[in-house]
Scaffold this motif. Sequence first.
Motif, PDB file in Angstrom:
ATOM      1  N   PHE A  32     -19.307  17.622   4.250  1.00 58.84           N
ATOM      2  CA  PHE A  32     -19.344  16.410   5.061  1.00 58.84           C
ATOM      3  C   PHE A  32     -18.083  16.269   5.904  1.00 58.84           C
ATOM      4  CE2 PHE A  32     -22.148  14.905   1.520  1.00 58.84           C
ATOM      5  CZ  PHE A  32     -23.280  14.655   2.291  1.00 58.84           C
ATOM      6  N   SER A  33     -18.236  15.707   7.093  1.00 59.42           N
ATOM      7  CA  SER A  33     -17.077  15.193   7.819  1.00 59.42           C
ATOM      8  C   SER A  33     -16.954  13.717   7.445  1.00 59.42           C
ATOM      9  CB  SER A  33     -17.253  15.346   9.332  1.00 59.42           C
ATOM     10  OG  SER A  33     -18.372  14.621   9.795  1.00 59.42           O
ATOM     11  N   TYR A  34     -15.740  13.265   7.155  1.00 57.00           N
ATOM     12  CA  TYR A  34     -15.615  11.933   6.588  1.00 57.00           C
ATOM     13  C   TYR A  34     -14.231  11.352   6.842  1.00 57.00           C
ATOM     14  CZ  TYR A  34     -13.077  14.344   2.832  1.00 57.00           C
ATOM     15  OH  TYR A  34     -12.172  15.118   2.133  1.00 57.00           O
ATOM     16  N   GLU A  35     -14.143  10.059   6.641  1.00 59.69           N
ATOM     17  CA  GLU A  35     -12.870   9.345   6.638  1.00 59.69           C
ATOM     18  C   GLU A  35     -12.851   8.439   5.413  1.00 59.69           C
ATOM     19  OE1 GLU A  35     -12.577   6.861  10.103  1.00 59.69           O
ATOM     20  OE2 GLU A  35     -14.352   5.680   9.583  1.00 59.69           O
ATOM     21  N   ILE A  36     -11.659   8.205   4.905  1.00 62.73           N
ATOM     22  CA  ILE A  36     -11.483   7.288   3.777  1.00 62.73           C
ATOM     23  C   ILE A  36     -10.620   6.137   4.261  1.00 62.73           C
ATOM     24  CG2 ILE A  36     -10.623   7.001   1.430  1.00 62.73           C
ATOM     25  CD1 ILE A  36     -10.967  10.007   1.023  1.00 62.73           C
ATOM     26  N   ILE A  37     -11.128   4.929   4.082  1.00 60.71           N
ATOM     27  CA  ILE A  37     -10.429   3.729   4.545  1.00 60.71           C
ATOM     28  C   ILE A  37     -10.017   2.908   3.332  1.00 60.71           C
ATOM     29  CG2 ILE A  37     -10.551   1.662   5.990  1.00 60.71           C
ATOM     30  CD1 ILE A  37     -12.848   3.052   7.515  1.00 60.71           C
ATOM     31  N   PHE A  38      -8.731   2.899   3.037  1.00 61.33           N
ATOM     32  CA  PHE A  38      -8.192   2.070   1.962  1.00 61.33           C
ATOM     33  C   PHE A  38      -7.790   0.712   2.540  1.00 61.33           C
ATOM     34  CE2 PHE A  38      -7.186   6.367   0.338  1.00 61.33           C
ATOM     35  CZ  PHE A  38      -7.753   6.283  -0.934  1.00 61.33           C
ATOM     36  N   VAL A  39      -8.252  -0.352   1.913  1.00 60.67           N
ATOM     37  CA  VAL A  39      -7.860  -1.698   2.338  1.00 60.67           C
ATOM     38  C   VAL A  39      -7.107  -2.354   1.187  1.00 60.67           C
ATOM     39  CG1 VAL A  39      -8.606  -3.886   3.313  1.00 60.67           C
ATOM     40  CG2 VAL A  39      -9.956  -1.817   3.744  1.00 60.67           C
ATOM     41  N   ASP A  40      -5.799  -2.456   1.347  1.00 59.68           N
ATOM     42  CA  ASP A  40      -4.933  -3.024   0.311  1.00 59.68           C
ATOM     43  C   ASP A  40      -4.913  -4.539   0.467  1.00 59.68           C
ATOM     44  OD1 ASP A  40      -2.959  -3.807  -1.419  1.00 59.68           O
ATOM     45  OD2 ASP A  40      -1.475  -2.351  -0.757  1.00 59.68           O
ATOM     46  N   ASP A  41      -5.556  -5.210  -0.481  1.00 55.05           N
ATOM     47  CA  ASP A  41      -5.721  -6.660  -0.411  1.00 55.05           C
ATOM     48  C   ASP A  41      -4.527  -7.377  -1.037  1.00 55.05           C
ATOM     49  OD1 ASP A  41      -6.830  -9.168  -0.056  1.00 55.05           O
ATOM     50  OD2 ASP A  41      -8.137  -9.026  -1.811  1.00 55.05           O
ATOM     51  N   GLY A  42      -3.325  -7.066  -0.512  1.00 55.35           N
ATOM     52  CA  GLY A  42      -2.123  -7.768  -0.962  1.00 55.35           C
ATOM     53  C   GLY A  42      -1.598  -7.305  -2.305  1.00 55.35           C
ATOM     54  N   SER A  43      -1.642  -6.002  -2.583  1.00 57.18           N
ATOM     55  CA  SER A  43      -1.147  -5.485  -3.866  1.00 57.18           C
ATOM     56  C   SER A  43       0.339  -5.764  -4.023  1.00 57.18           C
ATOM     57  CB  SER A  43      -1.390  -3.977  -3.956  1.00 57.18           C
ATOM     58  OG  SER A  43      -2.765  -3.688  -4.015  1.00 57.18           O
ATOM     59  N   THR A  44       0.726  -6.015  -5.265  1.00 60.23           N
ATOM     60  CA  THR A  44       2.139  -6.267  -5.568  1.00 60.23           C
ATOM     61  C   THR A  44       2.767  -5.117  -6.356  1.00 60.23           C
ATOM     62  OG1 THR A  44       1.481  -7.500  -7.550  1.00 60.23           O
ATOM     63  CG2 THR A  44       1.861  -8.770  -5.541  1.00 60.23           C
ATOM     64  N   ASP A  45       1.986  -4.063  -6.617  1.00 61.87           N
ATOM     65  CA  ASP A  45       2.536  -2.880  -7.295  1.00 61.87           C
ATOM     66  C   ASP A  45       2.832  -1.809  -6.238  1.00 61.87           C
ATOM     67  OD1 ASP A  45       0.040  -2.035  -6.565  1.00 61.87           O
ATOM     68  OD2 ASP A  45      -0.595  -1.410  -8.574  1.00 61.87           O
ATOM     69  N   GLY A  46       2.781  -0.563  -6.598  1.00 59.98           N
ATOM     70  CA  GLY A  46       3.098   0.517  -5.657  1.00 59.98           C
ATOM     71  C   GLY A  46       1.897   1.100  -4.952  1.00 59.98           C
ATOM     72  N   SER A  47       0.793   0.366  -4.875  1.00 62.45           N
ATOM     73  CA  SER A  47      -0.438   0.892  -4.266  1.00 62.45           C
ATOM     74  C   SER A  47      -0.223   1.319  -2.817  1.00 62.45           C
ATOM     75  CB  SER A  47      -1.558  -0.155  -4.332  1.00 62.45           C
ATOM     76  OG  SER A  47      -1.940  -0.429  -5.648  1.00 62.45           O
ATOM     77  N   LEU A  76     -13.418  -5.997   2.717  1.00 61.19           N
ATOM     78  CA  LEU A  76     -14.579  -5.245   3.202  1.00 61.19           C
ATOM     79  C   LEU A  76     -14.804  -5.492   4.691  1.00 61.19           C
ATOM     80  CD1 LEU A  76     -17.092  -5.728   0.247  1.00 61.19           C
ATOM     81  CD2 LEU A  76     -16.025  -3.577   0.966  1.00 61.19           C
ATOM     82  N   HIS A  77     -14.619  -6.734   5.121  1.00 62.49           N
ATOM     83  CA  HIS A  77     -14.788  -7.056   6.544  1.00 62.49           C
ATOM     84  C   HIS A  77     -13.850  -6.206   7.399  1.00 62.49           C
ATOM     85  CE1 HIS A  77     -14.279  -9.369  10.285  1.00 62.49           C
ATOM     86  NE2 HIS A  77     -15.500  -9.794  10.081  1.00 62.49           N
ATOM     87  N   ALA A  78     -12.584  -6.116   6.982  1.00 58.67           N
ATOM     88  CA  ALA A  78     -11.612  -5.315   7.742  1.00 58.67           C
ATOM     89  C   ALA A  78     -11.974  -3.834   7.699  1.00 58.67           C
ATOM     90  CB  ALA A  78     -10.214  -5.536   7.173  1.00 58.67           C
ATOM     91  N   GLY A  79     -12.409  -3.344   6.532  1.00 61.66           N
ATOM     92  CA  GLY A  79     -12.806  -1.948   6.423  1.00 61.66           C
ATOM     93  C   GLY A  79     -14.028  -1.631   7.258  1.00 61.66           C
ATOM     94  N   PHE A  80     -15.002  -2.517   7.264  1.00 58.51           N
ATOM     95  CA  PHE A  80     -16.201  -2.312   8.086  1.00 58.51           C
ATOM     96  C   PHE A  80     -15.854  -2.266   9.576  1.00 58.51           C
ATOM     97  CE2 PHE A  80     -19.191  -4.426   4.759  1.00 58.51           C
ATOM     98  CZ  PHE A  80     -19.156  -3.265   4.006  1.00 58.51           C
ATOM     99  N   LYS A  81     -14.930  -3.113   9.954  1.00 61.00           N
ATOM    100  CA  LYS A  81     -14.525  -3.160  11.362  1.00 61.00           C
ATOM    101  C   LYS A  81     -13.879  -1.844  11.796  1.00 61.00           C
ATOM    102  CE  LYS A  81     -12.159  -6.302  14.552  1.00 61.00           C
ATOM    103  NZ  LYS A  81     -11.330  -7.540  14.651  1.00 61.00           N
ATOM    104  N   ALA A  82     -13.167  -1.205  10.877  1.00 60.60           N
ATOM    105  CA  ALA A  82     -12.467   0.042  11.207  1.00 60.60           C
ATOM    106  C   ALA A  82     -13.343   1.277  11.041  1.00 60.60           C
ATOM    107  CB  ALA A  82     -11.228   0.186  10.322  1.00 60.60           C
ATOM    108  N   ALA A  83     -14.470   1.165  10.349  1.00 66.83           N
ATOM    109  CA  ALA A  83     -15.293   2.330  10.016  1.00 66.83           C
ATOM    110  C   ALA A  83     -15.985   2.905  11.244  1.00 66.83           C
ATOM    111  CB  ALA A  83     -16.328   1.945   8.957  1.00 66.83           C
ATOM    112  N   GLU A  84     -16.013   4.229  11.331  1.00 66.92           N
ATOM    113  CA  GLU A  84     -16.629   4.917  12.465  1.00 66.92           C
ATOM    114  C   GLU A  84     -17.771   5.838  12.047  1.00 66.92           C
ATOM    115  OE1 GLU A  84     -13.574   6.971  14.555  1.00 66.92           O
ATOM    116  OE2 GLU A  84     -12.432   5.148  15.052  1.00 66.92           O
ATOM    117  N   GLY A  85     -18.021   5.981  10.761  1.00 68.15           N
ATOM    118  CA  GLY A  85     -19.048   6.905  10.295  1.00 68.15           C
ATOM    119  C   GLY A  85     -20.455   6.407  10.569  1.00 68.15           C
TER     120      GLY A  85
END
Length: 313
Positions: A32-47, A76-85
């Motif tokens: 597959f050709s693919y992209e991975i979109i991580f959306v960090d929802d305000g993590s306070t650790d080292g994510s 999810l809204h932000a990730g969907f907005k950025a998704a191109e697949g």
Amino acid sequence: MQISVVIPLLNEEESLNELHHWISETLDSNGFSYEIIFVDDGSTDGSWEVISTLSRKRNNIKAIRFNRNFGKSQALHAGFKAAEGDVIITMDADLQDNPEEIPELYKMITEQNYDLVSGWKKKRYDSVIAKNLPSKLFNAAARKTSGLKLHDFNCGLKAYKNEVIKTVDVYGEMHRYIPVLAKNAGFSNIGEKVVQHQARKYGETKFGMERFLNGFLDLLTIWFLGSFGKRPMHLFGALGVVMFIVGFGFAAYLGIDKLFLNKAGRLITQRPQFYISLVSMLIGIQLFIAGFIGELILRTKREKQRYHIKETL
């Protein structure tokens, strides 16, 4: 691009490297050709540091960081907005969703022409009292209300056509009801696939028992918006007319009774029917006004930003 994998997360630094390796190994082995979109929802650790390191190593990783915790729906809204697949896969970052399910989910979208495929964690490794039983009650209520025959509305592992995620507006805490939102938007070909559920390997769940109460309240909201969201006057106006007619009926009865049947009887204001009539007509007028105001709001509403992105990669 074939696949976009959208992963909302909060404080999952221990699992991110392993999850990325698992996803990459699965999708690379299937060509597959693919992209991975991580959306960090305000993590306070080292994510975010882990995600930043992964992003520097791989050019198919996108990363979005909120400046505080805004909730899974906003992520999810932000990730969907950025998704191109062409096909978008959503999954949780806690290693409880199995990336090896992705190829089959992709085929169900592209070959069987589903608009959306929802995972079903038929065998769960969660606490029976804390999660399993409440989930079953919650899903039964969702099926009854929405008409969708899905077993697990809240499963994080789902697959979508690109047009679905670009059409559906996920807000508040409505991520539980994306299939219902999709159905209300006109995407009727919604399927389900049994998926493997993994026991949590690191950390602890970010959701408490309050999510089930919130879930039922959100379900009522979805039902209302789906039925009357674009025509609030049809609900409030109809109820208002009914209440006004009831009140007017009592008033007419009192008038006729006073004028023709019981001239020497009690004063109208001493009879309980007078207050029933008065209250019913007032409530009817208020409901009608509520429907009118709802119509005005629909025609004047403006898009509001529901989250603030601190950083992207």
